[in-house]
Design an enzyme around this catalytic site. Structure first.
Site, PDB file in Angstrom:
ATOM      1  N   LYS A 120       0.867  -1.176   0.000  1.00  0.00           N
ATOM      2  CA  LYS A 120       0.000   0.000   0.000  1.00  0.00           C
ATOM      3  C   LYS A 120       0.905   1.227   0.000  1.00  0.00           C
ATOM      4  O   LYS A 120       1.466   1.600   1.045  1.00  0.00           O
ATOM      5  CB  LYS A 120      -0.923   0.046   1.222  1.00  0.00           C
ATOM      6  CG  LYS A 120      -2.012  -1.036   1.240  1.00  0.00           C
ATOM      7  CD  LYS A 120      -1.580  -2.302   1.910  1.00  0.00           C
ATOM      8  CE  LYS A 120      -2.720  -3.284   2.044  1.00  0.00           C
ATOM      9  NZ  LYS A 120      -2.272  -4.584   2.572  1.00  0.00           N
ATOM     10  N   ASP A 125       4.032  13.770  -6.263  1.00  0.00           N
ATOM     11  CA  ASP A 125       5.062  14.699  -6.728  1.00  0.00           C
ATOM     12  C   ASP A 125       6.464  14.297  -6.295  1.00  0.00           C
ATOM     13  O   ASP A 125       7.363  15.138  -6.263  1.00  0.00           O
ATOM     14  CB  ASP A 125       4.771  16.125  -6.239  1.00  0.00           C
ATOM     15  CG  ASP A 125       3.539  16.729  -6.911  1.00  0.00           C
ATOM     16  OD1 ASP A 125       3.149  16.241  -7.985  1.00  0.00           O
ATOM     17  OD2 ASP A 125       2.973  17.684  -6.349  1.00  0.00           O
ATOM     18  N   HIS A 287      -5.958  -5.050  11.937  1.00  0.00           N
ATOM     19  CA  HIS A 287      -5.382  -5.165  10.599  1.00  0.00           C
ATOM     20  C   HIS A 287      -3.986  -4.542  10.525  1.00  0.00           C
ATOM     21  O   HIS A 287      -3.369  -4.506   9.470  1.00  0.00           O
ATOM     22  CB  HIS A 287      -6.312  -4.485   9.580  1.00  0.00           C
ATOM     23  CG  HIS A 287      -6.043  -4.858   8.161  1.00  0.00           C
ATOM     24  ND1 HIS A 287      -5.408  -4.012   7.265  1.00  0.00           N
ATOM     25  CD2 HIS A 287      -6.315  -5.991   7.461  1.00  0.00           C
ATOM     26  CE1 HIS A 287      -5.317  -4.602   6.085  1.00  0.00           C
ATOM     27  NE2 HIS A 287      -5.856  -5.791   6.183  1.00  0.00           N
ATOM     28  N   LYS A 289       0.089  -3.622  10.958  1.00  0.00           N
ATOM     29  CA  LYS A 289       1.360  -4.308  10.766  1.00  0.00           C
ATOM     30  C   LYS A 289       2.463  -3.344  11.200  1.00  0.00           C
ATOM     31  O   LYS A 289       3.169  -2.746  10.376  1.00  0.00           O
ATOM     32  CB  LYS A 289       1.572  -4.697   9.296  1.00  0.00           C
ATOM     33  CG  LYS A 289       0.427  -5.551   8.698  1.00  0.00           C
ATOM     34  CD  LYS A 289      -0.529  -4.710   7.917  1.00  0.00           C
ATOM     35  CE  LYS A 289      -1.505  -5.482   7.054  1.00  0.00           C
ATOM     36  NZ  LYS A 289      -2.282  -6.518   7.658  1.00  0.00           N
TER      37      LYS A 289
END
Length: 415
Positions: A120, A125, A287, A289
């Site tokens: 993810k 820029d 969820h 990590k």
């Protein structure tokens, strides 16, 4: 850890901000995209066509229409049900939408569903980067209900963003990836991007974890959604606890994938006997990590501590050396652990309650002990990538599934 010749190593001068759950992550990402001047690169495992996906769709359309280069890469297994209207709206505005290695309709001998793009990443820029475990889906928002996920991400500015940019660019155009000029220093944190792939970086993230555990002096806190590590990482956790380090694991107590928690509990007995403290988070599905060691080392990323993440998927974690960031992460994890977790005692572990899990646990332990070595022997071809839209290049690898808007693939696991 030996430095690979294509890594840039640790870089200082970064400003890092911890983001908790979708309430903090999505507004920060959307604001960065709205302010983009040249380029937006996004990778995600899951993109759903819900209120979060539609909000992302809107900001990407606006960016593309004002001339910003927008590259969006989704995983074909994790994001299988995007409608034709959703896809065409993006591609007609000029967004280049890439689908990473969609699986065949039937499980093939190449085991393609088990080598996924699980990273993810967002880079705007070449100046602002985001990394973590949060997908673009509404189940990362608290108003989703009891199944809303608890998760973390990180916003980065400074020289390390060049490493995020390079990783994202290499995925979509490996032969056309110039080394970007790093942004100027803007903070004090040292950081490094660690990735896992099926070629030159098969165990980099695990080795950073093990190295940090070996150097730990007094405290380790790891919050990880899917916990079933290999033999070497288990031994590192045990050794740290046995030499007096306070080792705390925050794991799922309300799992979104029940078999994952069952697998994790197979190693509870071994860890608790060594002195590791295990806390099961009961508020909602975990969820995250993330991890921290002492006052100086932390990590935020996409990699679970299970065989899929450690031996098969494409993953990305940012490693951090910064006291301020470490303190911010610790301030988020301690209340989670103390107020919303149940500590697991030795007598509650399966190995003490029934005789049969002892045999199952022993078998599972030896399977996971050798799993990374076995997984390395699975076919590790270059996964295909399909670009959608007018003007899309056609020289994609032969293995790429010719995905079309409106087609569906098998549904994803919530990782």
């Amino acid at each position: 850890m030996k430095k690979r010749d294509d890594e840039q190593g640790w870089v200082g001068g970064n400003r890092l901000q911890l983001l908790e759950n979708g309430e903090q992550f999505f507004p920060a990402v959307f604001a960065a995209i709205e302010a983009a001047e040249r380029e937006v690169l996004i990778e995600t495992f899951i993109l759903f066509e819900d209120k979060v996906g539609l909000a992302l769709h809107a900001v990407l359309l606006a960016a593309a229409r004002r001339g910003i280069r927008v590259e969006l890469t989704v995983d074909g297994f994790g994001s299988p049900e995007l409608s034709e209207a959703f896809v065409c709206g993006l591609t007609e505005a000029g967004v280049r939408l890439h689908v990473f290695d969609p699986p065949p309709r039937l499980l093939s001998r190449r085991l393609r569903p088990f080598r996924r793009l699980h990273r993810k990443l967002v880079v705007v820029d070449g100046r602002i980067g985001f990394i973590g475990g949060i997908n673009f889906s509404a189940d990362h928002l608290s108003d989703y209900g009891p199944e809303a996920k608890q998760d973390y991400a990180l916003r980065a500015e400074g020289p390390v963003v060049a490493q995020l940019h390079r990783a994202a660019q290499r995925l979509i155009a490996p032969a056309q990836t110039p080394t970007p000029l790093p942004p100027p220093p803007i903070g004090q944190a040292e950081a490094l991007l660690a990735t896992r792939d099926n070629h030159r970086h098969r165990d980099d993230i695990e080795r950073f974890y093990r190295r940090a555990l070996h150097a730990a002096r007094h405290e380790v806190i790891i919050a990880n959604a899917y916990f079933f590590p290999g033999y070497r990482l288990l031994k590192s956790l045990q050794r740290a606890a046995r030499r007096g380090v306070r080792v705390h694991l925050i794991l799922q107590g309300r799992p979104d994938i029940p078999w994952a928690t069952w697998a994790a509990r197979m190693v509870y007995h071994r860890l608790i006997r060594a002195g590791v403290c295990i806390h099961e988070y009961r508020e909602r599905p975990l969820h995250g990590k993330v991890a921290l060691v002492d006052e100086e080392w932390a990590t935020v990323g996409s990699s679970n501590l299970d065989p899929l993440s450690l031996a098969l998927n494409l993953e990305a974690n940012l490693m951090v050396r910064d006291r301020a960031f470490n303190a911010a992460l610790r301030a988020r994890l301690l209340p989670l652990m103390r107020e919303h977790c149940r500590r697991v005692e030795l007598e509650q572990t399966p190995a003490r309650r029934w005789w049969w899990p002892l045999g199952v646990g022993a078998l599972a332990f030896h399977v996971l002990r050798h799993f990374p070595r076995w997984a390395a022997r699975l076919p590790a071809r270059a996964q295909g990538r399909r670009e959608l839209g007018a003007g899309a290049r056609t020289e994609q690898p032969a293995q790429a599934w010719q995905w079309r808007a409106g087609e569906q693939a098998p549904g994803p696991a919530g990782r």
